[in-house]
Each structure stands twice: as C-alpha cells, then as structure tokens.
Motif scaffolding. Structure first.
Motif, mmCIF file in Angstrom:
data_model
loop_
_atom_site.group_PDB
_atom_site.id
_atom_site.type_symbol
_atom_site.label_atom_id
_atom_site.label_comp_id
_atom_site.label_asym_id
_atom_site.label_seq_id
_atom_site.Cartn_x
_atom_site.Cartn_y
_atom_site.Cartn_z
ATOM 1 N N LEU A 25 -6.220 -15.407 32.249
ATOM 2 C CA LEU A 25 -7.008 -15.859 33.395
ATOM 3 C C LEU A 25 -6.511 -15.198 34.682
ATOM 4 N N TRP A 26 -5.189 -15.070 34.805
ATOM 5 C CA TRP A 26 -4.637 -14.410 35.984
ATOM 6 C C TRP A 26 -5.123 -12.963 36.075
ATOM 7 N N ASP A 27 -5.037 -12.233 34.970
ATOM 8 C CA ASP A 27 -5.466 -10.834 34.993
ATOM 9 C C ASP A 27 -6.958 -10.706 35.317
ATOM 10 N N GLU A 28 -7.736 -11.660 34.864
ATOM 11 C CA GLU A 28 -9.182 -11.593 35.090
ATOM 12 C C GLU A 28 -9.563 -11.938 36.531
ATOM 13 N N TYR A 29 -8.834 -12.884 37.145
ATOM 14 C CA TYR A 29 -9.279 -13.423 38.428
ATOM 15 C C TYR A 29 -8.306 -13.203 39.591
ATOM 16 N N LYS A 30 -7.283 -12.378 39.410
ATOM 17 C CA LYS A 30 -6.271 -12.263 40.468
ATOM 18 C C LYS A 30 -6.819 -11.678 41.768
ATOM 19 N N TYR A 31 -7.793 -10.792 41.684
ATOM 20 C CA TYR A 31 -8.355 -10.245 42.927
ATOM 21 C C TYR A 31 -9.286 -11.253 43.588
ATOM 22 N N TYR A 32 -9.972 -12.027 42.784
ATOM 23 C CA TYR A 32 -10.753 -13.134 43.332
ATOM 24 C C TYR A 32 -9.845 -14.129 44.051
ATOM 25 N N ILE A 33 -8.700 -14.453 43.455
ATOM 26 C CA ILE A 33 -7.752 -15.383 44.066
ATOM 27 C C ILE A 33 -7.295 -14.859 45.423
ATOM 28 N N ARG A 34 -6.973 -13.583 45.480
ATOM 29 C CA ARG A 34 -6.542 -12.994 46.747
ATOM 30 C C ARG A 34 -7.629 -13.120 47.811
ATOM 31 N N ASP A 35 -8.852 -12.796 47.461
ATOM 32 C CA ASP A 35 -9.951 -12.846 48.431
ATOM 33 C C ASP A 35 -10.284 -14.274 48.833
ATOM 34 N N ALA A 36 -10.196 -15.205 47.878
ATOM 35 C CA ALA A 36 -10.578 -16.589 48.147
ATOM 36 C C ALA A 36 -9.544 -17.340 48.969
ATOM 37 N N THR A 37 -8.268 -16.983 48.813
ATOM 38 C CA THR A 37 -7.205 -17.717 49.511
ATOM 39 C C THR A 37 -6.678 -16.996 50.744
ATOM 40 N N GLY A 38 -6.782 -15.669 50.766
ATOM 41 C CA GLY A 38 -6.178 -14.898 51.853
ATOM 42 C C GLY A 38 -4.718 -14.594 51.622
ATOM 43 N N ALA A 39 -4.175 -15.017 50.482
ATOM 44 C CA ALA A 39 -2.768 -14.764 50.161
ATOM 45 C C ALA A 39 -2.629 -13.472 49.365
ATOM 46 N N GLU A 40 -1.603 -12.690 49.699
ATOM 47 C CA GLU A 40 -1.264 -11.525 48.899
ATOM 48 C C GLU A 40 -0.459 -11.979 47.685
ATOM 49 N N TRP A 41 -0.388 -11.129 46.673
ATOM 50 C CA TRP A 41 0.458 -11.437 45.534
ATOM 51 C C TRP A 41 1.208 -10.194 45.090
ATOM 52 N N PHE A 42 2.333 -10.438 44.450
ATOM 53 C CA PHE A 42 3.198 -9.358 43.974
ATOM 54 C C PHE A 42 3.742 -9.781 42.620
ATOM 55 N N GLU A 43 3.422 -9.025 41.586
ATOM 56 C CA GLU A 43 3.876 -9.379 40.247
ATOM 57 C C GLU A 43 5.353 -9.015 40.097
ATOM 58 N N MET A 44 6.173 -10.032 39.857
ATOM 59 C CA MET A 44 7.618 -9.851 39.772
ATOM 60 C C MET A 44 8.066 -9.448 38.366
ATOM 61 N N LYS A 45 7.377 -9.987 37.365
ATOM 62 C CA LYS A 45 7.802 -9.715 35.993
ATOM 63 C C LYS A 45 6.631 -9.962 35.056
ATOM 64 N N ARG A 46 6.530 -9.124 34.030
ATOM 65 C CA ARG A 46 5.431 -9.245 33.072
ATOM 66 C C ARG A 46 5.974 -8.998 31.665
ATOM 67 N N SER A 47 5.533 -9.855 30.735
ATOM 68 C CA SER A 47 5.854 -9.663 29.326
ATOM 69 C C SER A 47 4.596 -9.939 28.517
ATOM 70 N N ASP A 48 4.717 -9.897 27.200
ATOM 71 C CA ASP A 48 3.557 -10.187 26.349
ATOM 72 C C ASP A 48 3.131 -11.640 26.452
ATOM 73 N N PHE A 49 4.034 -12.508 26.926
ATOM 74 C CA PHE A 49 3.775 -13.943 26.877
ATOM 75 C C PHE A 49 3.596 -14.598 28.253
ATOM 76 N N GLN A 50 4.066 -13.949 29.313
ATOM 77 C CA GLN A 50 3.929 -14.575 30.623
ATOM 78 C C GLN A 50 4.022 -13.547 31.753
ATOM 79 N N ILE A 51 3.480 -13.957 32.905
ATOM 80 C CA ILE A 51 3.481 -13.128 34.105
ATOM 81 C C ILE A 51 3.992 -13.984 35.251
ATOM 82 N N THR A 52 5.000 -13.494 35.953
ATOM 83 C CA THR A 52 5.555 -14.210 37.096
ATOM 84 C C THR A 52 5.087 -13.527 38.370
#
Length: 214
Positions: free
Chosen positions: A61-88
């Motif tokens: 869901l994050w990968d699908e909607y992360k740009y929508y989240i940025r536009d809807a909230t006005g908050a930037e995001w920065f992916e700190m860590k990614r694995s097969d099971f989770q994204i921080t």
C-alpha cells in the motif's frame, strides 16, 4: 528511545474502528495522518513509521500510494530502510526540519557524531540512512525532535534512570516534556475528529486535504 503505549480513548476507538472498514488508500492515509499529526501541525520535525508486508500488506500500500500521501498531507518522506518484509519511512516537513537542524546544540551534537557540518536536510538524512541500515543510532532521536539533553541522558545512563517515559525517555525538564506529550495527544485527537467528520461528510471519501504544516 521509547514509544508511548497506552489505552485508546473513545475517539481513537471510533477512529480505528472506521479504519477497519476502509479500502487500501483511505486506510493507509488515515493510519499515517494519525502517526504524523504532530509533524503536520508544526510541533514536531519528523516521525518514523514501518510498513509491514504482514499487516494488511501495508508495504505494498505504501509503494502504491506514497506520492498521493505526500500530495495529500504536504509532508515529505525519506525511506530509511527497505527489505522484502517491511519499509521504514521518515516523514518530515522541510522548513521544520531545517529550523531544527539550525539550532546550535543540534548542530554541535551531530558534528560530534560525525555528520557533515551543514544544515541541509538531505545530506543529513542520507548519512542517517547509512547508519540506520546497521541499527538505530542515537542521533535518530534528535531528528525526531527529542531534546538534545534527553538524548545525552539516554546515552550517558544507557537507557536507565529516566525521570519518566512518554513518547521518549525523559531525563531533563519533565514538566516541559509532559506538557508536550499532552499537546501531541490533543493534536492526534483533533486530527482524528477532523478525519471522521470529513469522511462522514464525503460519504466515505477521505481524499479531502485535512491538514497542512504550520
């Protein structure tokens, strides 16, 4: 450095019950704005969240909607860590983060930890990410808005002997910290009430922009 765990009040119970009935985009949007509400209202420089592939497939869901989240909230995001099971992911608002990084005590603390002697956001976050891959460094607390004196207290006492624990372990000025924690709670309550009212007015469509950074 400590997470706040407590029972849900009635507003939160209604909010999370509503989340259970939502589709993917509305669900992840509502989950995120609850967590980052103090950032969206300008009282906290950043918040961090981990999206798991095991819980409602939040990672996808994050990968699908992360740009929508940025536009809807006005908050930037920065992916700190990614694995097969989770994204921080670290959420922040640029001007708030820059303001925090310009504080003399913050600059000095980060300099002593080996960070570049500048206040630009992305170089700091890039260095933080490289360290985060190996474990959670103490300076993450600074980036999340924890006072330098509390981070130093945590380091010096190895996480023990805190005056009390709320959103983090407090070692200095507990009165100020307790007041700030209550403020965080009130902001989250306000965000939840606004969201519930907006979804009711829009018959379940929560795409209306609810809040912006102060």
């Amino acid at each position: 450095m400590g997470g706040k765990v407590k029972g849900l009040n009635s507003t939160a119970e209604n909010y999370f019950a509503a989340l259970g009935e939502m589709g993917g985009k509305d669900f992840i949007f509502a989950r995120i704005i609850y967590e980052i509400a103090p950032v969206l209202t300008g009282v906290k420089p950043s918040s961090i969240m981990t999206f798991s592939a095991c819980s409602r497939n939040m990672a996808d869901l994050w990968d699908e909607y992360k740009y929508y989240i940025r536009d809807a909230t006005g908050a930037e995001w920065f992916e700190m860590k990614r694995s097969d099971f989770q994204i921080t992911v670290l959420f922040y608002v640029s001007n708030q983060m820059e303001k925090m990084l310009h504080k003399r005590e913050v600059r000095e603390f980060l300099r002593l930890q080996g960070y570049p002697d500048q206040q630009a956001v992305l170089p700091i976050l890039t260095e933080l990410k490289s360290r985060f891959e190996k474990g959670i460094p103490h300076e993450m607390g600074i980036i999340l808005g924890i006072p330098v004196k509390d981070v130093r207290g945590y380091i010096e006492k190895n996480g023990c002997g805190a005056l009390f624990c709320g959103y983090w372990k407090v070692y200095h000025n507990p009165g100020r910290a307790e007041k700030l924690f209550r403020h965080y709670d009130s902001i989250r309550t306000k965000i939840m009430l606004e969201f519930l009212a907006t979804t009711a007015c829009n018959h379940g469509n929560s795409e209306t922009r609810l809040c912006c950074a102060g």
